[in-house]
Design a protein around this motif. Structure first.
Motif, PDB file in Angstrom:
ATOM      1  N   ILE A 176       0.837  -1.201   0.000  1.00 30.74           N
ATOM      2  CA  ILE A 176       0.000   0.000   0.000  1.00 30.74           C
ATOM      3  C   ILE A 176       0.875   1.255   0.000  1.00 30.74           C
ATOM      4  CG2 ILE A 176      -1.601   1.346   1.440  1.00 30.74           C
ATOM      5  CD1 ILE A 176      -3.031  -1.233   2.077  1.00 30.74           C
ATOM      6  N   ASP A 177       0.501   2.211  -0.813  1.00 32.81           N
ATOM      7  CA  ASP A 177       1.223   3.471  -0.957  1.00 32.81           C
ATOM      8  C   ASP A 177       0.786   4.415   0.161  1.00 32.81           C
ATOM      9  OD1 ASP A 177       2.328   5.888  -1.693  1.00 32.81           O
ATOM     10  OD2 ASP A 177       1.664   5.791  -3.780  1.00 32.81           O
ATOM     11  N   PRO A 178       1.689   4.792   1.070  1.00 33.29           N
ATOM     12  CA  PRO A 178       1.284   5.700   2.155  1.00 33.29           C
ATOM     13  C   PRO A 178       0.774   7.048   1.652  1.00 33.29           C
ATOM     14  CG  PRO A 178       3.677   5.412   2.110  1.00 33.29           C
ATOM     15  CD  PRO A 178       3.099   4.402   1.174  1.00 33.29           C
ATOM     16  N   LEU A 179       1.278   7.506   0.512  1.00 29.62           N
ATOM     17  CA  LEU A 179       0.797   8.780  -0.031  1.00 29.62           C
ATOM     18  C   LEU A 179      -0.656   8.658  -0.469  1.00 29.62           C
ATOM     19  CD1 LEU A 179       3.875   9.958  -2.160  1.00 29.62           C
ATOM     20  CD2 LEU A 179       3.555   9.936   0.317  1.00 29.62           C
ATOM     21  N   ALA A 180      -1.031   7.478  -0.957  1.00 32.36           N
ATOM     22  CA  ALA A 180      -2.421   7.234  -1.340  1.00 32.36           C
ATOM     23  C   ALA A 180      -3.323   7.223  -0.112  1.00 32.36           C
ATOM     24  CB  ALA A 180      -2.537   5.915  -2.096  1.00 32.36           C
ATOM     25  N   VAL A 181      -2.820   6.697   0.998  1.00 34.31           N
ATOM     26  CA  VAL A 181      -3.596   6.697   2.245  1.00 34.31           C
ATOM     27  C   VAL A 181      -3.845   8.133   2.709  1.00 34.31           C
ATOM     28  CG1 VAL A 181      -3.600   5.975   4.671  1.00 34.31           C
ATOM     29  CG2 VAL A 181      -2.728   4.423   2.901  1.00 34.31           C
ATOM     30  N   GLU A 182      -2.830   8.968   2.627  1.00 31.51           N
ATOM     31  CA  GLU A 182      -2.987  10.384   2.978  1.00 31.51           C
ATOM     32  C   GLU A 182      -4.033  11.047   2.086  1.00 31.51           C
ATOM     33  OE1 GLU A 182      -2.279  14.666   3.550  1.00 31.51           O
ATOM     34  OE2 GLU A 182      -2.326  12.914   4.847  1.00 31.51           O
ATOM     35  N   GLU A 183      -3.992  10.760   0.786  1.00 34.65           N
ATOM     36  CA  GLU A 183      -4.983  11.342  -0.126  1.00 34.65           C
ATOM     37  C   GLU A 183      -6.390  10.845   0.204  1.00 34.65           C
ATOM     38  OE1 GLU A 183      -1.895  11.747  -3.932  1.00 34.65           O
ATOM     39  OE2 GLU A 183      -3.740  10.601  -4.151  1.00 34.65           O
ATOM     40  N   ARG A 445      -5.934  14.830  10.362  1.00 33.89           N
ATOM     41  CA  ARG A 445      -5.066  13.791   9.824  1.00 33.89           C
ATOM     42  C   ARG A 445      -3.776  13.696  10.626  1.00 33.89           C
ATOM     43  NH1 ARG A 445      -6.169  16.577   5.272  1.00 33.89           N
ATOM     44  NH2 ARG A 445      -4.009  16.800   4.561  1.00 33.89           N
ATOM     45  N   GLU A 446      -3.297  14.842  11.068  1.00 31.82           N
ATOM     46  CA  GLU A 446      -2.091  14.858  11.909  1.00 31.82           C
ATOM     47  C   GLU A 446      -2.331  14.061  13.188  1.00 31.82           C
ATOM     48  OE1 GLU A 446       1.887  16.278  12.765  1.00 31.82           O
ATOM     49  OE2 GLU A 446       0.684  16.378  10.943  1.00 31.82           O
ATOM     50  N   ALA A 447      -3.523  14.219  13.782  1.00 39.37           N
ATOM     51  CA  ALA A 447      -3.856  13.498  15.014  1.00 39.37           C
ATOM     52  C   ALA A 447      -4.186  12.035  14.736  1.00 39.37           C
ATOM     53  CB  ALA A 447      -5.039  14.179  15.707  1.00 39.37           C
ATOM     54  N   LEU A 448      -4.750  11.749  13.558  1.00 36.59           N
ATOM     55  CA  LEU A 448      -5.174  10.391  13.220  1.00 36.59           C
ATOM     56  C   LEU A 448      -3.993   9.458  13.006  1.00 36.59           C
ATOM     57  CD1 LEU A 448      -7.508   8.431  12.273  1.00 36.59           C
ATOM     58  CD2 LEU A 448      -6.997   9.241   9.956  1.00 36.59           C
ATOM     59  N   PHE A 449      -2.975   9.930  12.297  1.00 36.51           N
ATOM     60  CA  PHE A 449      -1.866   9.062  11.900  1.00 36.51           C
ATOM     61  C   PHE A 449      -0.846   8.917  13.025  1.00 36.51           C
ATOM     62  CE2 PHE A 449      -2.791  10.703   7.397  1.00 36.51           C
ATOM     63  CZ  PHE A 449      -3.655   9.644   7.135  1.00 36.51           C
ATOM     64  N   SER A 450      -0.263   7.735  13.104  1.00 34.09           N
ATOM     65  CA  SER A 450       0.790   7.486  14.090  1.00 34.09           C
ATOM     66  C   SER A 450       2.067   8.217  13.687  1.00 34.09           C
ATOM     67  CB  SER A 450       1.076   5.986  14.172  1.00 34.09           C
ATOM     68  OG  SER A 450       1.617   5.518  12.938  1.00 34.09           O
ATOM     69  N   GLN A 451       2.972   8.345  14.633  1.00 36.06           N
ATOM     70  CA  GLN A 451       4.239   9.012  14.345  1.00 36.06           C
ATOM     71  C   GLN A 451       5.021   8.255  13.270  1.00 36.06           C
ATOM     72  OE1 GLN A 451       5.579  12.041  15.387  1.00 36.06           O
ATOM     73  NE2 GLN A 451       6.982  11.498  13.723  1.00 36.06           N
ATOM     74  N   SER A 452       4.981   6.928  13.332  1.00 33.26           N
ATOM     75  CA  SER A 452       5.730   6.142  12.344  1.00 33.26           C
ATOM     76  C   SER A 452       5.151   6.320  10.944  1.00 33.26           C
ATOM     77  CB  SER A 452       5.731   4.664  12.731  1.00 33.26           C
ATOM     78  OG  SER A 452       4.404   4.155  12.759  1.00 33.26           O
ATOM     79  N   PHE A 453       3.826   6.439  10.841  1.00 34.30           N
ATOM     80  CA  PHE A 453       3.225   6.637   9.523  1.00 34.30           C
ATOM     81  C   PHE A 453       3.534   8.034   8.992  1.00 34.30           C
ATOM     82  CE2 PHE A 453      -0.253   7.651   6.567  1.00 34.30           C
ATOM     83  CZ  PHE A 453      -0.090   6.600   5.679  1.00 34.30           C
ATOM     84  N   ARG A 454       3.525   9.021   9.864  1.00 37.00           N
ATOM     85  CA  ARG A 454       3.873  10.384   9.422  1.00 37.00           C
ATOM     86  C   ARG A 454       5.316  10.429   8.925  1.00 37.00           C
ATOM     87  NH1 ARG A 454       1.062  11.936  14.182  1.00 37.00           N
ATOM     88  NH2 ARG A 454       2.973  12.699  15.164  1.00 37.00           N
ATOM     89  N   GLU A 456       6.732   7.917   7.372  1.00 39.10           N
ATOM     90  CA  GLU A 456       6.641   7.341   6.029  1.00 39.10           C
ATOM     91  C   GLU A 456       6.187   8.370   5.001  1.00 39.10           C
ATOM     92  OE1 GLU A 456       5.184   3.319   5.064  1.00 39.10           O
ATOM     93  OE2 GLU A 456       4.620   3.223   7.176  1.00 39.10           O
ATOM     94  N   LEU A 457       5.297   9.257   5.411  1.00 43.60           N
ATOM     95  CA  LEU A 457       4.802  10.285   4.486  1.00 43.60           C
ATOM     96  C   LEU A 457       5.878  11.291   4.107  1.00 43.60           C
ATOM     97  CD1 LEU A 457       1.248  11.102   5.963  1.00 43.60           C
ATOM     98  CD2 LEU A 457       1.780   9.841   3.872  1.00 43.60           C
ATOM     99  N   ALA A 458       6.873  11.447   4.966  1.00 46.22           N
ATOM    100  CA  ALA A 458       8.015  12.334   4.690  1.00 46.22           C
ATOM    101  C   ALA A 458       7.568  13.744   4.304  1.00 46.22           C
ATOM    102  CB  ALA A 458       8.892  11.727   3.589  1.00 46.22           C
ATOM    103  N   GLY A 459       6.531  14.230   4.989  1.00 42.40           N
ATOM    104  CA  GLY A 459       6.065  15.584   4.741  1.00 42.40           C
ATOM    105  C   GLY A 459       5.039  15.718   3.637  1.00 42.40           C
ATOM    106  N   TYR A 460       4.689  14.612   2.963  1.00 49.02           N
ATOM    107  CA  TYR A 460       3.711  14.705   1.875  1.00 49.02           C
ATOM    108  C   TYR A 460       2.337  15.070   2.420  1.00 49.02           C
ATOM    109  CZ  TYR A 460       0.725  13.564  -2.085  1.00 49.02           C
ATOM    110  OH  TYR A 460      -0.198  13.641  -3.096  1.00 49.02           O
ATOM    111  N   ASN A 461       1.672  15.989   1.723  1.00 45.86           N
ATOM    112  CA  ASN A 461       0.327  16.424   2.074  1.00 45.86           C
ATOM    113  C   ASN A 461      -0.543  16.301   0.827  1.00 45.86           C
ATOM    114  OD1 ASN A 461      -2.019  18.204   2.536  1.00 45.86           O
ATOM    115  ND2 ASN A 461      -0.917  18.867   4.369  1.00 45.86           N
ATOM    116  N   ALA A 462      -1.750  15.766   0.981  1.00 49.38           N
ATOM    117  CA  ALA A 462      -2.646  15.589  -0.168  1.00 49.38           C
ATOM    118  C   ALA A 462      -2.957  16.902  -0.871  1.00 49.38           C
ATOM    119  CB  ALA A 462      -3.939  14.921   0.282  1.00 49.38           C
TER     120      ALA A 462
END
Length: 646
Positions: A176-183, A445-454, A456-462
């Motif tokens: 699964i693409d973490p950027l897709a999850v953010e979107e 979304r900041e509160a929803l996602f875990s620190q480890s997932f954030r 993975e996103l490496a700063g990406y925002n939808a």
């Protein structure tokens, strides 16, 4: 309307497994229950499932040119095919069918990749030219028909109308693409060209992809875009008359069929206008279908009945219980990716009803985007006027602070819910509009996602999805700018996805006259004042329809196709939402903050906040993980896929 799929060896002429290709094709049986065929040659395998609409006798696919060197599989309709047949015959081409599919192979022979510029319609197709050793894919301008593809590590390209056909191959990694999850959690869908899986992509609307065997894979190329020039000098009166003529032409083209035809009739402006025009073009009563709800707050069937009575249509109404929530797992399997528009439930039901009586149905989709119908457009214009009155530095400081301090008041009358407005005023226009349409806004979304997932996103925002399209909008007009964004994002990722999957689940073809690209191009030349006039959206459309529709249909508040999520999650779905959102499957991903998940559930079920939209988004994501990700690789239960086929 059909389902297409296939395998292409980009490096050479390896053997294609008939069993694998058959499995991929069978996974889309619901898209085409009438016929199914395969074509296999070295390095190429094409599959097609047919829903017969035009040239029932001879329009089978895969379809070839005269000498068999060009073969195509095609999903959709090319409405100007009769005109193109005459043009291609004049160039010396010989036709063996009366189908729009055959136009594609001959158009490719004459015009190459530019052939797509000649097609007027909704389409996704894949074509193999043996002589040129070239594989070509294309998707229609408005993104009505879908196209997925994936390049495997060994150079094998897979494609299909739905992601499930690619999954059925067995070679696609389900990472699964973490950027897709953010979107997804921002928008409720994964935006083109991304898919939920890292290895797969969607072909974007108005794009084609040309692959020459043995050469490196290139990026898709855009062949069209809408340009909001807003420079048409036509008077409003003349524009109203021309709009009616253009709508009649668009509807007429979409009434060509050799099978029973009808229309959806919700009682809103767009579907009512389509039905009114159809009635004027048809010598027989129009078949119309409506879904009503047993909850008056969500039921607009009385307005649909008014239009049906006026035009004496063969009207069918089916009342759906407001607790119609048994489709959650069905929808997760149907969409293949996480998809969070809850109006997919009534859309599924109205398609189910329509298919009992017709094979083709016209809809009113696309009118809000093309003609300025959404309430959020008017709110955005008001905010934009305020934004333009103050410098960005002052706005960011003043309204950013107010937005943080002002309480979130979902329970209050709308005029007192100022938090979102303050937050919007602190942002640029594109940032503000993204904020407006987001299901879970940035802080959530900041509160929803875990620190480890954030991490993975490496700063990406939808928000980057909107910024990418904004850079190509070509207009600084506030309304045209957000219309362009919606045409590229919401219309494609949400509306068209919803309607395609819901209709194809029942082997129903849906055609959208208000998405005709020539109509959209013309509307984009009209000044924005023709679209929003004061507080009235779709101004010119409503004025042009006054001779055809009652005023209480044209000028009543927009209701939408909604379901009572907030009540469900505090009542009949209370335990289910707790089990899904707080259960092991979501927690096991490591992507979510368990404390925030519990806060969302507890705050909603206590009545302290309305978190119905975020909870539905989480519920559908959990269902996607169970129904798609956890399904054994390459296992296709054709009986289950086909359970909805008439």
């Amino acid at each position: 309307m059909c389902g297409i799929t296939g395998i292409f060896d980009t490096r050479g002429g390896s053997d294609i497994s008939r069993a694998v290709l058959q499995r991929m094709n069978d996974s889309q049986l619901h898209r085409g229950p009438d016929e199914g065929s395969l074509h296999i040659e070295p390095g190429v395998g094409l599959g097609h499932r047919r829903l017969s609409i035009i040239d029932i006798a001879t329009g089978q696919q895969p379809l070839f040119n005269e000498d068999g060197s060009v073969v195509v599989v095609f999903n959709g309709e090319i409405y100007n095919y009769q005109q193109l047949i005459l043009e291609l015959q004049a160039l010396g081409h010989v036709f063996h069918t009366r189908s729009d599919t055959e136009v594609i192979v001959h158009a490719w022979e004459s015009w190459g990749a530019d052939c797509v510029k000649r097609f007027r319609g909704m389409f996704a197709f894949a074509l193999w030219d043996r002589n040129q050793q070239t594989f070509f894919m294309a998707r229609d301008r408005m993104g009505v028909k879908p196209m997925y593809y994936a390049l495997l590590d060994d150079g094998t390209l897979l494609f299909g109308s739905e992601l499930k056909s690619i999954l059925a191959h067995g070679g696609l990694r389900r990472d699964i693409d973490p950027l897709a999850v953010e979107e997804y959690f921002a928008l409720g869908y994964v935006a083109e060209p991304r898919t939920i899986f890292k290895q797969a992509q969607k072909l974007s609307p108005a794009h084609s992809l040309t692959i020459r065997r043995g050469q490196p894979l290139v990026e898709p190329v855009a062949y069209w875009d809408v340009r909001f020039s807003l420079d048409n000098p036509i008077s409003e009166t003349d524009a109203q008359a021309e709009l009616v003529l253009r709508l009649k032409e668009s509807v007429r083209l979409r009434m060509i069929a050799e099978v029973p035809l009808g229309a959806f009739l919700s009682g809103g402006v767009d579907s009512s206008a389509v039905v009114a025009v159809m009635a004027g073009l048809s010598s027989e009563p129009v078949n119309t279908c409506s879904i009503g709800f047993d909850d008056p707050a969500f039921n607009e069937s009385a307005f649909a009945q008014k239009v049906a009575n006026r035009y004496r249509t063969n009207h069918r109404l089916e009342v759906v219980k407001s607790d119609d929530f048994d489709l959650i797992d069905t929808l997760a399997r149907l969409y293949d990716e996480p998809y969070a528009d809850s109006s997919a439930i009534p859309t599924y039901r109205v398609c189910q009803l329509a298919r009992k009586h017709v094979t083709v149905a016209l809809s009113g989709d696309g009118g809000d985007e093309a003609m300025g119908g959404y309430r959020r457009y008017r709110m955005h214009l008001m905010e934009d006027r305020m934004r333009s009155a103050l410098p960005q530095g002052m706005r960011g400081s003043l309204f950013g602070t107010l937005g943080k301090l002002y309480p979130k008041a979902d329970w209050a009358p709308r005029m007192f819910r100022a938090k979102t407005t303050f937050e919007g005023l602190a942002r640029s226009s594109v940032e503000a509009y993204f904020h407006t349409v987001s299901i879970l806004r940035g802080p959530m979304r900041e509160a929803l996602f875990s620190q480890s997932f954030r991490t993975e996103l490496a700063g990406y925002n939808a928000q980057e999805v909107f910024k990418r399209h904004a850079a190509r909008a070509g207009t600084d007009d506030p309304l045209a700018f957000i219309q362009y964004l919606d045409l590229k994002t919401y219309l494609v990722g949400d509306i068209n996805t919803k309607v395609d999957r819901a209709s194809m689940a029942h082997s129903l073809e849906v055609r959208e006259p208000l998405m005709d690209h020539e109509l959209v191009e013309w509307l984009a030349t009209l000044p924005s004042s023709h679209k929003i006039n004061g507080q009235e959206g779709k101004h010119i459309f409503k004025k042009s329809m006054e001779p055809y529709l009652p005023n209480d249909v044209l000028y009543r508040p927009k209701m939408g196709f909604a379901v009572p999520l907030a009540r469900w999650f505090r009542g009949p779905l209370k335990q289910r939402v707790r089990d899904a959102v707080l259960g092991e499957r979501l927690v096991s991903t490591g992507w979510f903050n368990p404390a925030y998940l519990r806060h969302l559930v507890d705050a909603h079920q206590s009545g302290a906040s309305d978190h119905s939209a975020p909870l539905w988004t989480l519920l559908m994501f959990e269902a996607f993980l169970r129904q798609v990700v956890d399904t054994p690789v390459a296992e296709v239960d054709v009986a289950a896929v086909a359970e909805a086929v008439p």
